[in-house]
Enzyme design. Sequence first.
Site, mmCIF file in Angstrom:
data_model
loop_
_atom_site.group_PDB
_atom_site.id
_atom_site.type_symbol
_atom_site.label_atom_id
_atom_site.label_comp_id
_atom_site.label_asym_id
_atom_site.label_seq_id
_atom_site.Cartn_x
_atom_site.Cartn_y
_atom_site.Cartn_z
ATOM 1 N N VAL A 72 0.440 -0.724 0.090
ATOM 2 C CA VAL A 72 0.107 0.159 -0.026
ATOM 3 C C VAL A 72 0.754 1.257 -0.141
ATOM 4 O O VAL A 72 0.117 2.410 0.320
ATOM 5 C CB VAL A 72 -1.322 0.209 1.148
ATOM 6 C CG1 VAL A 72 -1.839 -1.622 0.888
ATOM 7 C CG2 VAL A 72 -0.088 -0.062 2.583
ATOM 8 N N ASN A 98 -7.122 -2.299 6.094
ATOM 9 C CA ASN A 98 -6.622 -3.027 7.600
ATOM 10 C C ASN A 98 -5.185 -2.655 7.539
ATOM 11 O O ASN A 98 -4.675 -2.831 8.851
ATOM 12 C CB ASN A 98 -7.323 -3.749 7.659
ATOM 13 C CG ASN A 98 -6.714 -5.032 8.282
ATOM 14 O OD1 ASN A 98 -6.344 -4.922 9.250
ATOM 15 N ND2 ASN A 98 -6.072 -5.742 8.026
ATOM 16 N N SER A 150 -6.673 2.517 16.555
ATOM 17 C CA SER A 150 -6.499 2.015 17.419
ATOM 18 C C SER A 150 -6.502 2.320 18.991
ATOM 19 O O SER A 150 -6.880 3.717 19.349
ATOM 20 C CB SER A 150 -5.317 1.518 17.808
ATOM 21 O OG SER A 150 -4.100 1.101 18.921
ATOM 22 N N TYR A 163 3.888 4.505 15.759
ATOM 23 C CA TYR A 163 2.468 3.698 15.997
ATOM 24 C C TYR A 163 1.709 4.659 16.000
ATOM 25 O O TYR A 163 0.184 5.122 15.569
ATOM 26 C CB TYR A 163 2.992 2.378 16.209
ATOM 27 C CG TYR A 163 1.162 1.594 16.293
ATOM 28 C CD1 TYR A 163 1.239 1.217 15.359
ATOM 29 C CD2 TYR A 163 0.751 1.892 17.169
ATOM 30 C CE1 TYR A 163 0.383 0.317 14.694
ATOM 31 C CE2 TYR A 163 -0.821 0.875 16.741
ATOM 32 C CZ TYR A 163 -1.276 -0.004 15.841
ATOM 33 O OH TYR A 163 -2.337 -1.079 15.668
ATOM 34 N N ALA A 164 1.846 5.562 17.098
ATOM 35 C CA ALA A 164 -0.010 6.362 18.349
ATOM 36 C C ALA A 164 0.531 7.600 16.920
ATOM 37 O O ALA A 164 -0.688 7.745 16.482
ATOM 38 C CB ALA A 164 1.005 6.714 19.555
ATOM 39 N N ALA A 165 1.263 8.211 16.338
ATOM 40 C CA ALA A 165 1.108 9.731 15.815
ATOM 41 C C ALA A 165 0.356 9.205 13.813
ATOM 42 O O ALA A 165 -0.433 9.708 14.027
ATOM 43 C CB ALA A 165 2.450 9.585 14.597
ATOM 44 N N LYS A 167 -1.844 6.766 14.001
ATOM 45 C CA LYS A 167 -2.862 5.753 14.170
ATOM 46 C C LYS A 167 -3.972 7.278 15.148
ATOM 47 O O LYS A 167 -5.472 6.950 14.815
ATOM 48 C CB LYS A 167 -3.295 5.072 15.999
ATOM 49 C CG LYS A 167 -2.451 3.709 15.397
ATOM 50 C CD LYS A 167 -3.192 2.962 13.944
ATOM 51 C CE LYS A 167 -2.345 1.516 13.728
ATOM 52 N NZ LYS A 167 -3.742 1.098 12.363
ATOM 53 N N ILE A 196 -5.589 -7.041 20.414
ATOM 54 C CA ILE A 196 -6.574 -8.742 19.937
ATOM 55 C C ILE A 196 -5.545 -9.272 19.248
ATOM 56 O O ILE A 196 -4.349 -9.044 19.369
ATOM 57 C CB ILE A 196 -7.064 -8.568 18.306
ATOM 58 C CG1 ILE A 196 -7.919 -7.153 18.586
ATOM 59 C CG2 ILE A 196 -7.399 -9.432 17.798
ATOM 60 C CD1 ILE A 196 -8.443 -6.880 19.551
HETATM 61 P P1 NAD Z 1 -0.971 -8.255 11.619
HETATM 62 O O1 NAD Z 1 0.852 -8.618 11.411
HETATM 63 O O2 NAD Z 1 -1.670 -10.153 12.202
HETATM 64 O O3 NAD Z 1 -1.578 -8.491 10.143
HETATM 65 C C1 NAD Z 1 -0.709 -7.157 9.042
HETATM 66 C C2 NAD Z 1 -1.273 -7.756 7.352
HETATM 67 O O4 NAD Z 1 -0.573 -6.471 7.016
HETATM 68 C C3 NAD Z 1 -0.405 -9.243 6.965
HETATM 69 O O5 NAD Z 1 -0.303 -9.777 6.291
HETATM 70 C C4 NAD Z 1 0.992 -8.011 6.581
HETATM 71 O O6 NAD Z 1 1.528 -8.966 5.626
HETATM 72 C C5 NAD Z 1 -0.177 -7.180 5.768
HETATM 73 N N1 NAD Z 1 0.426 -5.710 5.392
HETATM 74 C C6 NAD Z 1 1.443 -5.012 6.146
HETATM 75 N N2 NAD Z 1 2.032 -4.579 5.273
HETATM 76 C C7 NAD Z 1 1.906 -3.505 4.356
HETATM 77 C C8 NAD Z 1 1.537 -3.580 2.737
HETATM 78 N N3 NAD Z 1 2.517 -2.110 2.945
HETATM 79 N N4 NAD Z 1 1.449 -3.279 2.001
HETATM 80 C C9 NAD Z 1 -0.539 -4.263 1.880
HETATM 81 N N5 NAD Z 1 -0.395 -5.391 3.739
HETATM 82 C C10 NAD Z 1 1.002 -4.683 4.047
HETATM 83 O O7 NAD Z 1 -1.614 -7.254 11.848
HETATM 84 P P2 NAD Z 1 -3.246 -6.821 12.611
HETATM 85 O O8 NAD Z 1 -2.746 -7.504 14.225
HETATM 86 O O9 NAD Z 1 -4.345 -8.462 12.080
HETATM 87 O O10 NAD Z 1 -3.712 -5.796 13.115
HETATM 88 C C11 NAD Z 1 -4.412 -4.948 11.339
HETATM 89 C C12 NAD Z 1 -4.517 -3.592 11.653
HETATM 90 O O11 NAD Z 1 -5.550 -3.577 13.175
HETATM 91 C C13 NAD Z 1 -3.684 -2.806 11.912
HETATM 92 O O12 NAD Z 1 -2.996 -1.544 11.390
HETATM 93 C C14 NAD Z 1 -3.284 -2.764 12.892
HETATM 94 O O13 NAD Z 1 -2.772 -1.999 13.192
HETATM 95 C C15 NAD Z 1 -4.451 -2.679 14.047
HETATM 96 N N6 NAD Z 1 -4.604 -2.860 14.974
HETATM 97 C C16 NAD Z 1 -4.415 -4.237 15.730
HETATM 98 C C17 NAD Z 1 -4.370 -4.741 16.729
HETATM 99 C C18 NAD Z 1 -3.994 -5.632 17.400
HETATM 100 O O14 NAD Z 1 -3.387 -5.895 18.772
HETATM 101 N N7 NAD Z 1 -3.752 -6.868 16.703
HETATM 102 C C19 NAD Z 1 -4.967 -3.715 17.765
HETATM 103 C C20 NAD Z 1 -5.054 -2.130 17.345
HETATM 104 C C21 NAD Z 1 -4.836 -1.849 15.793
#
Ligand code: NAD
Length: 255
Positions: A72, A98, A150, A163-165, A167, A196
């Site tokens: 992305v 996402n 987040s 990351y905070a910046a 989100k 999560i």
């Molecule tokens: P994850 O690491 O399990 O999955 C993230 C996915 O994004 C992976 O499949 C990865 O290959 C893909 N990705 C990474 N960089 C990419 C890029 N440049 N282009 C396309 N795809 C890319 O993460 P997750 O825990 O499933 O988190 C998903 C979203 O939810 C994220 O934005 C994360 O910040 C947010 N989030 C997660 C949590 C948590 O506790 N897991 C909490 C708050 C927010």
Amino acid sequence: MTTSLANPSHRLANKVSIITGAAQGIGLATALKFAAEGAIVVVCDVKQAAVDAAVAQCQAIGAQASGYVVDVTQRAMVDGMVQAVLAHHGRIDVLVNNAGITQDSRLQKMTLEQFDRVIDVNLRGVFHCAQAVTDSMVAQGRGVILNASSVVGIYGNFGQTNYAATKFGVIGFTKTWSRELGPKGIRVNAVAPGFIATPILSTMPEKVIEDMVQRVPLKRLGMPQDIANVYAFLASDEAAYVNGAVLEVSGGMTV
Ligand code: NAD
């Protein structure tokens, strides 16, 4: 039994939905939830094999699904996917922004590379995808954009300057785009998950995760499906009057 794609009782029947970062974690759970709700799922992620596996899982439950290997942060790749989806399906109904990463470090130790990469994926990537789909959504007079923020984007977190910046920034995008695009029939909302159980937590020490769980009134980590369910609601017409919202899904950890 397979899901009937034309079943109008499915909340996302035939909605063409691009989900970024859909190969694992919350993105994969969201792709599968959307598939079960009748959506036409477009899986976007960085590795071919993982994209193919996610597409196969969506198809296995009867959904129409396709996959694109897209980073992305690369605008040309994002535009190529959007053009291909429009050529194939004629419209894009839903974008779930996402994809996101962490590269944690305290302020004093964070490298410029860590800072830049997280900004690039989590902020610029969201901007690229949203901008790429917006013209077609405006032309059709409807659409939904959902952004992954987040709880860290509301309260901050130790070791997560970058990351905070991003989100917090995603919430800024959400509120701005909901004002700009609401009059054109496009709803824009953000989800702010708590902690999560996905691979993104794998770099966190066990003790930190245990402490997190103790702070959650529901006394458990969230599951990817907990977030996928909320994305499905927000993407559906049941959320027709939800716009510009930041929905915290954290088991009450910040209460
Ligand atoms: P994850 O690491 O399990 O999955 C993230 C996915 O994004 C992976 O499949 C990865 O290959 C893909 N990705 C990474 N960089 C990419 C890029 N440049 N282009 C396309 N795809 C890319 O993460 P997750 O825990 O499933 O988190 C998903 C979203 O939810 C994220 O934005 C994360 O910040 C947010 N989030 C997660 C949590 C948590 O506790 N897991 C909490 C708050 C927010």
